[in-house]
Write a protein that holds these residues in place. Sequence first.
Motif, PDB file in Angstrom:
ATOM      1  N   TYR A 296      76.836  -2.342 -99.815  1.00  0.00           N
ATOM      2  CA  TYR A 296      77.461  -2.440-101.131  1.00  0.00           C
ATOM      3  C   TYR A 296      76.634  -3.214-102.150  1.00  0.00           C
ATOM      4  N   GLY A 297      75.471  -3.711-101.725  1.00  0.00           N
ATOM      5  CA  GLY A 297      74.605  -4.417-102.664  1.00  0.00           C
ATOM      6  C   GLY A 297      74.974  -5.863-102.893  1.00  0.00           C
ATOM      7  N   ASN A 298      75.870  -6.403-102.079  1.00  0.00           N
ATOM      8  CA  ASN A 298      76.323  -7.784-102.263  1.00  0.00           C
ATOM      9  C   ASN A 298      75.474  -8.793-101.497  1.00  0.00           C
ATOM     10  N   LYS A 299      74.556  -8.311-100.653  1.00  0.00           N
ATOM     11  CA  LYS A 299      73.692  -9.200 -99.884  1.00  0.00           C
ATOM     12  C   LYS A 299      72.242  -8.740-100.033  1.00  0.00           C
ATOM     13  N   TYR A 300      71.382  -9.676-100.413  1.00  0.00           N
ATOM     14  CA  TYR A 300      69.966  -9.351-100.565  1.00  0.00           C
ATOM     15  C   TYR A 300      69.163 -10.641-100.723  1.00  0.00           C
ATOM     16  N   PRO A 301      67.898 -10.636-100.312  1.00  0.00           N
ATOM     17  CA  PRO A 301      67.056 -11.813-100.549  1.00  0.00           C
ATOM     18  C   PRO A 301      66.917 -12.062-102.050  1.00  0.00           C
ATOM     19  N   GLU A 302      66.764 -13.303-102.443  1.00  0.00           N
ATOM     20  CA  GLU A 302      66.714 -13.659-103.856  1.00  0.00           C
ATOM     21  C   GLU A 302      65.615 -12.907-104.592  1.00  0.00           C
ATOM     22  N   ASP A 303      64.476 -12.710-103.941  1.00  0.00           N
ATOM     23  CA  ASP A 303      63.370 -12.037-104.621  1.00  0.00           C
ATOM     24  C   ASP A 303      63.527 -10.524-104.667  1.00  0.00           C
ATOM     25  N   TYR A 304      64.669 -10.008-104.194  1.00  0.00           N
ATOM     26  CA  TYR A 304      64.959  -8.572-104.272  1.00  0.00           C
ATOM     27  C   TYR A 304      65.860  -8.244-105.463  1.00  0.00           C
ATOM     28  N   LYS A 305      66.259  -9.248-106.211  1.00  0.00           N
ATOM     29  CA  LYS A 305      67.245  -9.059-107.278  1.00  0.00           C
ATOM     30  C   LYS A 305      66.842  -7.989-108.274  1.00  0.00           C
ATOM     31  N   ASP A 306      65.557  -7.919-108.621  1.00  0.00           N
ATOM     32  CA  ASP A 306      65.096  -6.967-109.638  1.00  0.00           C
ATOM     33  C   ASP A 306      64.384  -5.770-109.020  1.00  0.00           C
ATOM     34  N   ALA A 307      64.755  -5.417-107.782  1.00  0.00           N
ATOM     35  CA  ALA A 307      64.099  -4.306-107.097  1.00  0.00           C
ATOM     36  C   ALA A 307      64.188  -3.005-107.885  1.00  0.00           C
ATOM     37  N   ALA A 308      65.317  -2.776-108.539  1.00  0.00           N
ATOM     38  CA  ALA A 308      65.487  -1.538-109.315  1.00  0.00           C
ATOM     39  C   ALA A 308      64.442  -1.417-110.413  1.00  0.00           C
ATOM     40  N   GLY A 309      63.884  -2.551-110.833  1.00  0.00           N
ATOM     41  CA  GLY A 309      62.885  -2.536-111.891  1.00  0.00           C
ATOM     42  C   GLY A 309      61.580  -1.866-111.506  1.00  0.00           C
ATOM     43  N   THR A 310      61.408  -1.539-110.205  1.00  0.00           N
ATOM     44  CA  THR A 310      60.205  -0.822-109.794  1.00  0.00           C
ATOM     45  C   THR A 310      60.268   0.661-110.155  1.00  0.00           C
ATOM     46  N   VAL A 311      61.427   1.113-110.626  1.00  0.00           N
ATOM     47  CA  VAL A 311      61.537   2.478-111.160  1.00  0.00           C
ATOM     48  C   VAL A 311      61.063   2.438-112.606  1.00  0.00           C
ATOM     49  N   PRO A 312      59.942   3.073-112.940  1.00  0.00           N
ATOM     50  CA  PRO A 312      59.393   2.966-114.298  1.00  0.00           C
ATOM     51  C   PRO A 312      60.297   3.600-115.355  1.00  0.00           C
ATOM     52  N   VAL A 313      60.279   3.032-116.536  1.00  0.00           N
ATOM     53  CA  VAL A 313      61.034   3.578-117.661  1.00  0.00           C
ATOM     54  C   VAL A 313      60.674   5.038-117.888  1.00  0.00           C
ATOM     55  N   GLU A 314      59.395   5.337-117.827  1.00  0.00           N
ATOM     56  CA  GLU A 314      58.918   6.701-118.074  1.00  0.00           C
ATOM     57  C   GLU A 314      59.507   7.686-117.058  1.00  0.00           C
ATOM     58  N   ARG A 315      59.669   7.231-115.820  1.00  0.00           N
ATOM     59  CA  ARG A 315      60.232   8.109-114.798  1.00  0.00           C
ATOM     60  C   ARG A 315      61.696   8.400-115.081  1.00  0.00           C
ATOM     61  N   VAL A 316      62.434   7.391-115.506  1.00  0.00           N
ATOM     62  CA  VAL A 316      63.848   7.583-115.823  1.00  0.00           C
ATOM     63  C   VAL A 316      64.004   8.566-116.982  1.00  0.00           C
ATOM     64  N   VAL A 317      63.246   8.354-118.051  1.00  0.00           N
ATOM     65  CA  VAL A 317      63.341   9.207-119.235  1.00  0.00           C
ATOM     66  C   VAL A 317      62.940  10.637-118.898  1.00  0.00           C
ATOM     67  N   GLU A 318      61.869  10.792-118.145  1.00  0.00           N
ATOM     68  CA  GLU A 318      61.398  12.133-117.804  1.00  0.00           C
ATOM     69  C   GLU A 318      62.395  12.863-116.914  1.00  0.00           C
ATOM     70  N   LYS A 319      63.019  12.144-115.997  1.00  0.00           N
ATOM     71  CA  LYS A 319      64.026  12.776-115.123  1.00  0.00           C
ATOM     72  C   LYS A 319      65.210  13.276-115.953  1.00  0.00           C
ATOM     73  N   ILE A 320      65.681  12.458-116.902  1.00  0.00           N
ATOM     74  CA  ILE A 320      66.785  12.876-117.777  1.00  0.00           C
ATOM     75  C   ILE A 320      66.393  14.128-118.563  1.00  0.00           C
ATOM     76  N   ARG A 321      65.216  14.134-119.109  1.00  0.00           N
ATOM     77  CA  ARG A 321      64.760  15.296-119.887  1.00  0.00           C
ATOM     78  C   ARG A 321      64.655  16.537-119.013  1.00  0.00           C
ATOM     79  N   THR A 322      64.175  16.366-117.803  1.00  0.00           N
ATOM     80  CA  THR A 322      64.064  17.498-116.886  1.00  0.00           C
ATOM     81  C   THR A 322      65.439  18.058-116.515  1.00  0.00           C
ATOM     82  N   VAL A 323      66.367  17.161-116.234  1.00  0.00           N
ATOM     83  CA  VAL A 323      67.717  17.575-115.869  1.00  0.00           C
ATOM     84  C   VAL A 323      68.386  18.331-117.021  1.00  0.00           C
ATOM     85  N   LEU A 324      68.106  17.891-118.258  1.00  0.00           N
ATOM     86  CA  LEU A 324      68.689  18.549-119.425  1.00  0.00           C
ATOM     87  C   LEU A 324      67.977  19.855-119.784  1.00  0.00           C
ATOM     88  N   GLY A 325      66.870  20.097-119.112  1.00  0.00           N
ATOM     89  CA  GLY A 325      66.169  21.355-119.340  1.00  0.00           C
ATOM     90  C   GLY A 325      65.424  21.424-120.645  1.00  0.00           C
TER      91      GLY A 325
END
Length: 325
Positions: A296-325
């Motif tokens: 559930y994401g309630n337990k993690y090492p302190e240095d894992y807090k920003d793990a989601a930040g390893t997903v680049p902004v460009e990848r998120v934007v490009e995925k949205i654009r691809t999904v929208l066709g």
Amino acid sequence: MGDVAMTVPVLRAFTQQYPSVKITVLTRAFFKPLFRDLKNVTVFPADVKGKHKGLVGLYKLSRELKKENCDAIADLHKVLRTKVLKPLIGTRKVATIDKDRKAKKQLTKGKIFEQLKTTHQRYADVFETLGFPVDLSNPNYPIPAALNPNISKLMGDSNKKRIGIAPFAAHDGKKYPLELMEQVIKELSKNYQVLLFGGGKKEVQILNYFESEADGIINMAGKLAFNEELDVISNLNVMLSMDSGNAHLAAMFGVKVVTIWGVTHPFAGFAPFNQPADYALVADRNQYPKIPTSIYGNKYPEDYKDAAGTVPVERVVEKIRTVLG
């Protein structure tokens, strides 16, 4: 809320495949709008903070439920309340979800790294135990809801495709860093209408700030009733969400859902319903090899807090654009 929303596609398939069977859903009154489009489904509200609180309250609840004359009980939650309640109701035919905690523990301890059975299929398995196998492979969805004048005024007159963005989650380890999400929102707002979702005073303040950053960004948080918010979600072209309830709300309407994952992982079985695997953008496990650190994401090492930040902004934007066709 996410657990409750995940039952909806399963119940929709059930009611279509067994149209003569009536289902009574026992849940909190707040969640009643989730089931509004389902035929032969009624909601029995449990007041777990009021008259149904504690052992005495559960006894009262069991007395009320007995009047429903149910032929069987499907326990999709398997928590202390349901364990106490089932024998009090006295219905002989009972099936309970198998959460397979052993496999999930192996997943979070790094002993296995493989896709576990989805929560949706686990719900379906409960009904199969009761003699009602449910096929989830060919889902149907309700048509997008008509938007009332209040919603239409709030959203304005735009012909652009609509992207819902829900940047929050119950635990920090599941959140995409806000400074990165701000970049995603501003970039997408150049070509699409961006609708922001969240709740709570602090979250609303953050979303108000995002709204002020550029045209085409509208904060929906705190402005609509839950039923109205569902109407808006049903009209989205895509939802961008964390591993959180908003992903499941969108998926139950058949909306395309792109998710960002931090210390949790889709392999645990909580990905939104019927979404392609590549719609889940997961954190870099080379950098954070202990993912998933918990279910559930309630337990993690302190240095894992920003793990989601390893997903680049460009990848998120490009995925949205691809999904929208």
